[in-house]
Design an enzyme around this catalytic site. Structure first.
Site, mmCIF file in Angstrom:
data_model
loop_
_atom_site.group_PDB
_atom_site.id
_atom_site.type_symbol
_atom_site.label_atom_id
_atom_site.label_comp_id
_atom_site.label_asym_id
_atom_site.label_seq_id
_atom_site.Cartn_x
_atom_site.Cartn_y
_atom_site.Cartn_z
ATOM 1 N N LYS A 12 0.864 -1.192 0.000
ATOM 2 C CA LYS A 12 0.000 0.000 0.000
ATOM 3 C C LYS A 12 0.894 1.233 0.000
ATOM 4 O O LYS A 12 1.769 1.375 0.859
ATOM 5 C CB LYS A 12 -0.895 -0.012 1.241
ATOM 6 C CG LYS A 12 -2.081 0.903 1.137
ATOM 7 C CD LYS A 12 -3.125 0.438 0.128
ATOM 8 C CE LYS A 12 -4.302 -0.262 0.772
ATOM 9 N NZ LYS A 12 -5.122 -0.985 -0.200
ATOM 10 N N ARG A 176 -11.457 16.721 18.251
ATOM 11 C CA ARG A 176 -10.951 16.277 16.953
ATOM 12 C C ARG A 176 -9.747 17.117 16.569
ATOM 13 O O ARG A 176 -9.469 18.141 17.199
ATOM 14 C CB ARG A 176 -12.043 16.415 15.876
ATOM 15 C CG ARG A 176 -12.429 17.854 15.595
ATOM 16 C CD ARG A 176 -13.386 18.006 14.406
ATOM 17 N NE ARG A 176 -13.666 19.432 14.176
ATOM 18 C CZ ARG A 176 -14.352 19.904 13.148
ATOM 19 N NH1 ARG A 176 -14.871 19.080 12.259
ATOM 20 N NH2 ARG A 176 -14.543 21.201 13.001
ATOM 21 N N GLN A 225 -15.910 27.240 10.574
ATOM 22 C CA GLN A 225 -16.545 28.528 10.287
ATOM 23 C C GLN A 225 -16.287 29.511 11.432
ATOM 24 O O GLN A 225 -16.005 30.702 11.210
ATOM 25 C CB GLN A 225 -18.060 28.334 10.101
ATOM 26 C CG GLN A 225 -18.472 27.638 8.804
ATOM 27 C CD GLN A 225 -18.543 26.123 8.882
ATOM 28 O OE1 GLN A 225 -17.837 25.483 9.666
ATOM 29 N NE2 GLN A 225 -19.374 25.519 8.064
ATOM 30 N N HIS A 256 -9.298 17.030 6.625
ATOM 31 C CA HIS A 256 -9.870 16.068 7.568
ATOM 32 C C HIS A 256 -8.831 15.062 8.068
ATOM 33 O O HIS A 256 -8.039 14.538 7.296
ATOM 34 C CB HIS A 256 -11.005 15.287 6.906
ATOM 35 C CG HIS A 256 -12.115 16.155 6.415
ATOM 36 N ND1 HIS A 256 -12.867 16.956 7.249
ATOM 37 C CD2 HIS A 256 -12.599 16.362 5.169
ATOM 38 C CE1 HIS A 256 -13.776 17.610 6.536
ATOM 39 N NE2 HIS A 256 -13.637 17.282 5.274
HETATM 40 O O1 LIG Z 1 -15.885 22.652 11.030
HETATM 41 C C1 LIG Z 1 -16.657 22.016 10.291
HETATM 42 N N1 LIG Z 1 -17.637 22.666 9.610
HETATM 43 C C2 LIG Z 1 -18.521 22.017 8.794
HETATM 44 O O2 LIG Z 1 -19.413 22.656 8.190
HETATM 45 C C3 LIG Z 1 -18.377 20.624 8.671
HETATM 46 N N2 LIG Z 1 -19.046 19.687 7.975
HETATM 47 C C4 LIG Z 1 -18.476 18.486 8.235
HETATM 48 O O3 LIG Z 1 -18.823 17.392 7.729
HETATM 49 N N3 LIG Z 1 -17.441 18.641 9.097
HETATM 50 C C5 LIG Z 1 -17.353 19.971 9.387
HETATM 51 N N4 LIG Z 1 -16.514 20.672 10.181
#
Ligand SMILES: O=c1[nH]c(=O)c2[nH]c(=O)[nH]c2[nH]1
Length: 301
Positions: A12, A176, A225, A256
């Site tokens: 992998k 997270r 946001q 992510h």
């Molecule tokens: O900070 C985030 N805003 C989102 O709008 C969002 N949507 C998501 O799936 N993860 C996250 N994380």
């Protein structure tokens, strides 16, 4: 037979593993891209299709993530040694393992002492600095910016309370990794009118960069946001009178980091081992304005 099998290897490639080690509130991170290539008695899988000697590439991926938990990542070299030894000594048909590792280096973001510990990092390497200057013979408009400034908080980020519809599978989380690549443009209030001294552009760039990093690091984030608004607001609020910024446009890809599932191997993953996914990614964009200012930075993308 008119053909014969030559050199072959399999495994992998590009396992993007991030290992967080917690020392109280001080976190350390290792961020690797690990590629596994195994070779040995693999004639049959190519010639007759028998998989009897084939340790699946999927297993080699799992081993990378499990070893990140079991052994930790002291160095890329030590991690590579663990992996290579494991494949060659545990699988009789495998005679050679080649582990290639790229390591991404991170530096700490200096933060005001919030009492919440040190868990904010900026990726080493220079971001791109941008500017756009326009003049119509009367007024100047300067929009400066930066692109490719990669930052990560290994805690102090939650995401929950969101809308759930029939297609929602995302689990709520109260801890997270929050990581993004900051792409920012900011517009100076300066128009070059009579008696208006031009800003000190160099000092202003350093200050804005510091404010973007500082606000990202020091904001306890309930969403990217929310971090975006905090970052833009800090730039505007802190901008010096002679280098006042009236508008900030931010484009923040949500880089992510998914917790690696180690339960099948009997290992607990206490927010220590993550898979850094590159796509798809959330893309969070927005403009922050000084009260009463007009939005003039074009929304280009
Ligand atoms: O900070 C985030 N805003 C989102 O709008 C969002 N949507 C998501 O799936 N993860 C996250 N994380």
């Amino acid at each position: 037979m008119t053909t014969m099998l030559g050199q072959n290897q399999y495994g992998k490639a590009e396992n993007r593993v991030v290992r967080v080690t917690r020392d109280g509130g001080t976190h350390h991170i290792k961020d690797l891209n690990v590629s596994v290539a195994l070779s040995g008695d693999m004639d049959e899988v190519h010639l007759s299709g028998s998989n009897a000697n084939v340790l699946p590439t999927d297993t080699t991926k799992n081993t990378v993530f499990a070893f990140a938990k079991e052994y930790g990542i002291d160095s890329a070299e030590a991690f590579g040694v663990h992996l290579a030894r494991h494949f060659v000594t545990s699988q009789q048909p495998i005679h050679r393992a080649r582990i290639r590792i790229e390591e991404y280096a991170w530096e700490r973001i200096p933060v005001a002492d919030t009492g919440r510990g040190e868990h904010s990092f900026v990726r080493k390497g220079q971001e791109t600095r941008t500017t756009e200057v326009a003049y119509d013979g009367e007024r100047w408009q300067v929009i400066s910016g930066l692109a490719g400034l990669v930052v990560l908080n290994s805690t102090d980020s939650e995401f929950w309370g969101f809308v759930k519809d029939g297609y929602t599978t995302l689990q709520e989380t109260t801890d997270r990794i929050l990581a993004t690549e900051v792409n920012a443009r900011w517009r100076f209030a300066w128009t070059g009118g009579p008696g208006q001294d031009a800003p000190d552009w160099e000092a202003s760039y350093a200050a804005v960069r510091g404010d973007l990093l500082g606000a990202f690091a020091e904001t306890y984030s309930l969403s990217l946001q929310q971090s975006l608004f905090a970052m833009g607001s800090r730039v505007i609020d802190n901008s010096a009178a002679l280098a006042a910024v009236d508008e900030v446009r931010l484009s923040l890809p949500n880089k992510h980091h998914f917790l690696a599932d180690l339960a099948p191997f009997g290992l607990k993953n206490d927010n220590e081992v993550y898979l850094a996914a590159d796509r798809p990614y959330g893309l969070i964009e927005g403009t922050v304005l000084r009260d009463g200012a007009e939005a003039r930075i074009p929304v280009t993308d």
